[in-house]
Write a protein that holds these residues in place. Structure first.
Motif, PDB file in Angstrom:
ATOM      1  N   ALA A   1       0.835  -1.200   0.000  1.00 46.47           N
ATOM      2  CA  ALA A   1       0.000   0.000   0.000  1.00 46.47           C
ATOM      3  C   ALA A   1       0.866   1.244   0.000  1.00 46.47           C
ATOM      4  CB  ALA A   1      -0.909  -0.005   1.222  1.00 46.47           C
TER       5      ALA A   1
ATOM      6  N   GLY B   1       1.888   1.816  -3.221  1.00 43.14           N
ATOM      7  CA  GLY B   1       0.776   2.136  -4.119  1.00 43.14           C
ATOM      8  C   GLY B   1       0.157   0.944  -4.822  1.00 43.14           C
ATOM      9  N   VAL B   2       0.390  -0.273  -4.341  1.00 46.42           N
ATOM     10  CA  VAL B   2      -0.176  -1.446  -4.991  1.00 46.42           C
ATOM     11  C   VAL B   2      -1.076  -2.157  -4.001  1.00 46.42           C
ATOM     12  CG1 VAL B   2       0.383  -3.479  -6.365  1.00 46.42           C
ATOM     13  CG2 VAL B   2       2.080  -1.708  -6.050  1.00 46.42           C
ATOM     14  N   ASN B   3      -2.150  -2.748  -4.486  1.00 45.39           N
ATOM     15  CA  ASN B   3      -3.021  -3.529  -3.630  1.00 45.39           C
ATOM     16  C   ASN B   3      -2.729  -5.009  -3.867  1.00 45.39           C
ATOM     17  OD1 ASN B   3      -5.160  -4.822  -2.348  1.00 45.39           O
ATOM     18  ND2 ASN B   3      -6.523  -3.108  -2.729  1.00 45.39           N
TER      19      ASN B   3
ATOM     20  N   THR C   1      -3.911  -7.851  -1.826  1.00 50.78           N
ATOM     21  CA  THR C   1      -4.702  -8.939  -1.255  1.00 50.78           C
ATOM     22  C   THR C   1      -5.087  -9.861  -2.404  1.00 50.78           C
ATOM     23  OG1 THR C   1      -6.476  -7.375  -1.327  1.00 50.78           O
ATOM     24  CG2 THR C   1      -5.667  -7.970   0.842  1.00 50.78           C
TER      25      THR C   1
ATOM     26  N   TYR D   1      -7.811  -8.906  -4.816  1.00 51.06           N
ATOM     27  CA  TYR D   1      -7.784  -7.623  -5.499  1.00 51.06           C
ATOM     28  C   TYR D   1      -6.515  -7.394  -6.299  1.00 51.06           C
ATOM     29  CZ  TYR D   1     -11.791  -6.797  -2.595  1.00 51.06           C
ATOM     30  OH  TYR D   1     -13.017  -6.911  -2.014  1.00 51.06           O
TER      31      TYR D   1
ATOM     32  N   ILE E   1      -5.473  -8.474  -9.031  1.00 55.68           N
ATOM     33  CA  ILE E   1      -5.682  -8.196 -10.443  1.00 55.68           C
ATOM     34  C   ILE E   1      -6.737  -7.116 -10.665  1.00 55.68           C
ATOM     35  CG2 ILE E   1      -6.458  -9.206 -12.626  1.00 55.68           C
ATOM     36  CD1 ILE E   1      -5.162 -11.786 -11.765  1.00 55.68           C
ATOM     37  N   THR E   2      -7.821  -7.149  -9.869  1.00 52.02           N
ATOM     38  CA  THR E   2      -8.944  -6.261 -10.187  1.00 52.02           C
ATOM     39  C   THR E   2      -8.760  -4.836  -9.687  1.00 52.02           C
ATOM     40  OG1 THR E   2     -10.011  -7.125  -8.229  1.00 52.02           O
ATOM     41  CG2 THR E   2     -10.679  -8.052 -10.341  1.00 52.02           C
ATOM     42  N   ALA E   3      -8.110  -4.641  -8.529  1.00 53.74           N
ATOM     43  CA  ALA E   3      -8.134  -3.305  -7.934  1.00 53.74           C
ATOM     44  C   ALA E   3      -6.955  -2.439  -8.356  1.00 53.74           C
ATOM     45  CB  ALA E   3      -8.185  -3.414  -6.415  1.00 53.74           C
ATOM     46  N   ASN E   4      -6.036  -3.011  -9.106  1.00 54.33           N
ATOM     47  CA  ASN E   4      -4.879  -2.211  -9.500  1.00 54.33           C
ATOM     48  C   ASN E   4      -5.026  -1.749 -10.939  1.00 54.33           C
ATOM     49  OD1 ASN E   4      -3.283  -2.370  -7.101  1.00 54.33           O
ATOM     50  ND2 ASN E   4      -3.003  -4.529  -7.605  1.00 54.33           N
ATOM     51  N   ASP E   5      -4.687  -0.495 -11.146  1.00 52.75           N
ATOM     52  CA  ASP E   5      -4.768   0.033 -12.492  1.00 52.75           C
ATOM     53  C   ASP E   5      -3.417  -0.197 -13.156  1.00 52.75           C
ATOM     54  OD1 ASP E   5      -5.158   1.337 -14.787  1.00 52.75           O
ATOM     55  OD2 ASP E   5      -5.042   3.350 -13.919  1.00 52.75           O
ATOM     56  N   PHE E   6      -3.314  -1.330 -13.843  1.00 48.92           N
ATOM     57  CA  PHE E   6      -2.017  -1.683 -14.386  1.00 48.92           C
ATOM     58  C   PHE E   6      -1.677  -0.918 -15.659  1.00 48.92           C
ATOM     59  CE2 PHE E   6      -2.197  -5.486 -11.685  1.00 48.92           C
ATOM     60  CZ  PHE E   6      -0.950  -5.368 -11.125  1.00 48.92           C
ATOM     61  N   SER E   7      -2.603  -0.051 -16.096  1.00 45.79           N
ATOM     62  CA  SER E   7      -2.237   0.716 -17.268  1.00 45.79           C
ATOM     63  C   SER E   7      -1.350   1.889 -16.856  1.00 45.79           C
ATOM     64  CB  SER E   7      -3.486   1.208 -17.990  1.00 45.79           C
ATOM     65  OG  SER E   7      -4.269   1.956 -17.107  1.00 45.79           O
TER      66      SER E   7
ATOM     67  N   ILE F   1       2.463   1.972 -11.399  1.00 43.05           N
ATOM     68  CA  ILE F   1       2.033   0.795 -10.645  1.00 43.05           C
ATOM     69  C   ILE F   1       2.804  -0.433 -11.099  1.00 43.05           C
ATOM     70  CG2 ILE F   1       0.076  -0.674 -10.106  1.00 43.05           C
ATOM     71  CD1 ILE F   1      -0.825   1.741  -9.082  1.00 43.05           C
TER      72      ILE F   1
ATOM     73  N   VAL G   1       2.224 -11.227 -12.028  1.00 44.10           N
ATOM     74  CA  VAL G   1       1.114 -10.398 -12.507  1.00 44.10           C
ATOM     75  C   VAL G   1       1.668  -9.096 -13.072  1.00 44.10           C
ATOM     76  CG1 VAL G   1      -0.906  -9.074 -11.785  1.00 44.10           C
ATOM     77  CG2 VAL G   1      -0.635 -11.426 -11.040  1.00 44.10           C
TER      78      VAL G   1
ATOM     79  N   THR H   1      -4.950   1.970  -0.102  1.00 44.55           N
ATOM     80  CA  THR H   1      -3.781   2.539  -0.742  1.00 44.55           C
ATOM     81  C   THR H   1      -3.987   4.048  -0.807  1.00 44.55           C
ATOM     82  OG1 THR H   1      -4.908   1.820  -2.698  1.00 44.55           O
ATOM     83  CG2 THR H   1      -2.886   0.697  -2.164  1.00 44.55           C
TER      84      THR H   1
ATOM     85  N   THR I   1      -1.276   8.418  -5.312  1.00 49.84           N
ATOM     86  CA  THR I   1      -0.638   7.752  -6.430  1.00 49.84           C
ATOM     87  C   THR I   1      -1.537   7.753  -7.657  1.00 49.84           C
ATOM     88  OG1 THR I   1      -1.371   5.749  -5.382  1.00 49.84           O
ATOM     89  CG2 THR I   1       0.969   6.248  -5.245  1.00 49.84           C
TER      90      THR I   1
END
Lengths: 321, 385
Positions: free
Chosen positions: A165, A168-170, A172, A175, A177-183, A187, A228, B364, B368
């Motif tokens: 956290a 800046g990464v989630n 758990t 989450y 895959i789903t809660a992180n904005d990998f674009s 991140i 991931v 978080t 960011t």
């Protein structure tokens, strides 16, 4: 059922009379173990209590007054820590024998309430101002310290999620895959770095004997976050021609296999790595747009065959040990 | 009846049982080695993670083959019935492979057998649905096939699935064919569950059903759950209420009876679990207490949810702490000794994953930027054919 099996073995002469008597005696005086059930109840109780308190406080904020609430949370947290510190045997870098079941859960409760304490301070009084980093950095320090000092795997997981956290990464499992904005490139870089840090910590745990039993947990987070992130990197970071990131994955997998016995000796890690590489390959094949759908299906089928082959090989390697 | 090699299965069970007593030091090393030499296991039973991976790979592979077949005959297959024909054909091929793998290469719980069972069943059912069979017929065929599969391949998840398919058929039959009233439905499911549970208890201890005892013990959990569901006020009200066309908020006829059963059944389970030392009853009973609380809250607003959480959490921690202290030395045949806890690697991996998931993760920080957006990598292997 068990006695019947051993009676047969006894008739075959594979089990001696003496052993047979021991087995019969054990079978009749069998105790009913409830440790697992009680532990589960305790664990759920602690979770319910800490989250229930959280909501309760949130809803009654105007009637109770902030100071009283903060004092209450601090008191619970402090109480748990004092209890744990008193019960705790002397610190070692080895695996510590837990003094009691209750100890584990009170350490957990103490850490959970500590995190709410800091969050509350920040939300209400803005203690750390706009230095959001500090607001997560302090729990990070306390959690990491508690994980090692009280020797608690659950708290270690909290500390790692907190580190994530802070970066800046989630992380758990649900989450990741789903809660992180990998674009966002940031991140992805943070994820790659975090994965490497976790793997590094896993190595240190083992080689420096800093709580060697933490090795697996670090590696678990490390592998998932790193792989991931590598899949995400394929989309957001520089697009290496063709199979750049897959080759990278292969290289990483080889290094992990070569230098980390925890990976080499665990079917879990090898299967997970094989699945990640498979998914990445399928993604690339889908992207390249072969044009002929039959050919596409055929290549996917080929890859699936390779996956089966890899899994069977993994199993054979495991069997040999 | 059973597809797997019986002698091998026996050897498998013997080695499992012997290993357990060896770890407790009840038999000597020589005896253990003699047993291993006399009863060798040649079954292909990989590690659980490899098994899951193989099952996934087999399912994906079969879907891809399915896609290829459909593609090859796109022009021929204008009619749904010919697509159904392809499904039947592939289903039969898969079943053939399944028999081959369990006989020639003795696969046992290898993931390949799990995967092929799922694929065969799935293709057959898809075929029947394409033939525009009515729902009752589909549930009947599903039940029929799962029973046959279960008798030949006694896998744990398949046992639970088979029981579910029996329930589904009985339900569909009563609702669609007879149009039975909701109360009859509830009674029938209740009796069916009770009978199943009694039967499973009998079967588990019988030596001649030894290959089925593991999966059947899973069925007994399912039977206890369906028994509770059949008399739970919420379930009966929502399903029965639909059938009787009750207005929302209208009470159920004989509601008082279902309220009593909703509250009493979990307590009976716990009581039976403690007195009969039955783990099935104890664990289900404890779980269902939560279901009862949920049911009551659905209709009566007693306390806000956070108070319920606090009270429940407090009571649970209290009871567990007291019992742990009370049972420090084993009493009444109960023990809290940790040595009975399964410390296997697989279990500890799962536990650490659960802890990592439920541990309330800190938010978080927002500086960011850009959280909660869509993910770019959702697709993966699943959605691409």
């Amino acid at each position: 059922m068990n006695t019947r099996i051993f009676e047969n073995l006894f008739d075959e002469g594979l089990v001696s009379q003496e052993s047979m008597n021991k087995i019969r005696a054990a079978e009749t005086s069998k105790l009913f173990p409830v440790a697992w059930e009680l532990r589960t109840i305790l664990y759920l109780g602690v979770l319910l209590l800490s989250s229930g308190l959280g909501i309760l406080i949130y809803k009654h904020i105007d009637t109770i007054g902030h100071m009283a609430i903060i004092a209450l949370i601090a008191a619970i947290s402090l109480g748990c820590f004092i209890y744990a510190a008193k019960k705790k045997p002397a610190f070692t870098w080895q695996k510590m024998r837990t003094p009691s079941v209750l100890y584990d859960y009170l350490v957990l409760l103490g850490c959970l309430t500590f995190v709410s304490f800091v969050t509350y301070l920040q939300a209400q009084y803005n203690v750390f101002g706009t230095l959001y980093g500090t607001a997560t950095f302090i729990p990070l320090i306390v959690l990491t310290f508690s994980a090692y000092y009280f020797d608690h795997l659950g708290v270690l997981c909290m500390a790692i999620t907190n580190l994530a956290a802070w970066m800046g990464v989630n992380v758990t499992p649900r989450y990741l895959i789903t809660a992180n904005d990998f674009s966002s490139e940031r991140i992805v870089y943070a994820g790659l770095l975090l994965g490497l840090i976790c793997i590094g910590m896993s190595w240190l745990s083992k080689h420096k004997q800093w709580k060697a039993h933490f090795e697996f947990t670090y590696m678990n987070f490390g592998v998932h976050v790193l792989y991931v992130s590598m899949i995400a990197a394929h989309f957001t970071l520089l697009r290496w021609p063709f199979f750049g990131w897959v080759l990278m994955m292969g290289a990483v997998s080889y290094l992990l296999y070569r230098f980390f016995p925890v990976v080499r000796n665990s079917a879990y890690f090898l299967v997970v790595m094989a699945l990640y590489i498979y998914v990445q390959l399928i993604i690339i094949i889908t992207e390249t747009n072969i044009g002929d759908i039959g050919g596409y299906l055929f290549i996917c089928l080929l890859l699936t065959g390779l996956l089966i082959y890899a899994l069977v090989t993994i199993n054979r390697k495991m069997k040999k040990k | 009846m059973i597809a797997y090699n019986k002698e091998q299965l026996d050897n498998f069970m013997i080695q499992e049982a012997a290993e357990a007593v060896k770890e407790k030091g009840l038999i000597s090393q020589e005896e253990w080695e003699a047993i291993q030499a006399k009863h060798p296991v040649k079954l292909y039973t990989p590690n659980i993670f490899v098994r899951i991976g193989l099952a996934l790979a087999v399912i994906i592979g079969a879907l891809l083959v399915n896609g290829l077949f459909l593609l090859m005959g796109t022009d021929l297959l204008r009619a749904a019935s010919s697509v159904a024909g392809i499904e039947f054909f592939l289903g039969i091929v898969c079943y053939f492979l399944l028999e081959l793998y369990t006989h020639a290469k003795p696969h046992y719980f290898s993931g390949i057998d799990d995967g092929l069972i799922i694929v065969t069943g799935g293709m057959m059912i898809t075929g029947f649905i394409l033939m525009e069979m009515n729902p009752t017929g589909v549930t009947f065929l599903t039940m029929f096939m799962s029973i046959i599969f279960f008798v030949r391949f006694p896998l744990r998840w398949l046992g639970v699935f088979t029981y579910g398919s029996i329930l589904a058929f009985v339900f569909a039959f009563l609702v669609n064919v007879i149009p039975a009233p909701a109360l009859v439905l509830s009674i029938v499911i209740f009796i069916l569950s009770l009978a199943t549970f009694m039967l499973t208890r009998k079967v588990i201890t019988q030596y001649r059903f030894r290959y089925y005892s593991e999966p059947i013990s899973w069925v007994s959990y399912a039977a206890l759950l369906s028994l509770y569901a059949s008399v739970n006020y919420f379930v009966v009200r929502e399903i029965g209420g639909n059938m009787m066309a009750l207005e929302p908020g209208e009470a159920l006829p004989l509601g008082w009876f279902f309220w009593i059963t909703t509250c009493v059944v979990p307590l009976i389970y716990i009581y039976l679990g403690i007195t009969k030392k039955s783990r099935v009853c104890l664990v289900t009973g404890l779980t269902l207490v939560a279901a009862t609380v949920y049911t009551v809250r659905q209709y009566y607003y007693l306390l806000p949810v956070e108070s319920v959480m606090c009270i429940a959490g407090f009571v649970m921690v209290g009871i567990a702490a007291l019992l742990l202290r009370y049972l420090k030395t084993p009493k009444h045949g109960f023990t809290t000794s940790e040595e009975h806890i399964d410390h296997s690697k697989e279990k500890s991996i799962l536990e650490s994953l659960i802890i990592a998931q439920t541990m309330s993760a800190p938010q978080t920080p927002t500086d960011t930027g850009g959280f909660g957006g869509g993910s770019t990598i959702g697709g993966g292997a699943g959605g691409d054919y």
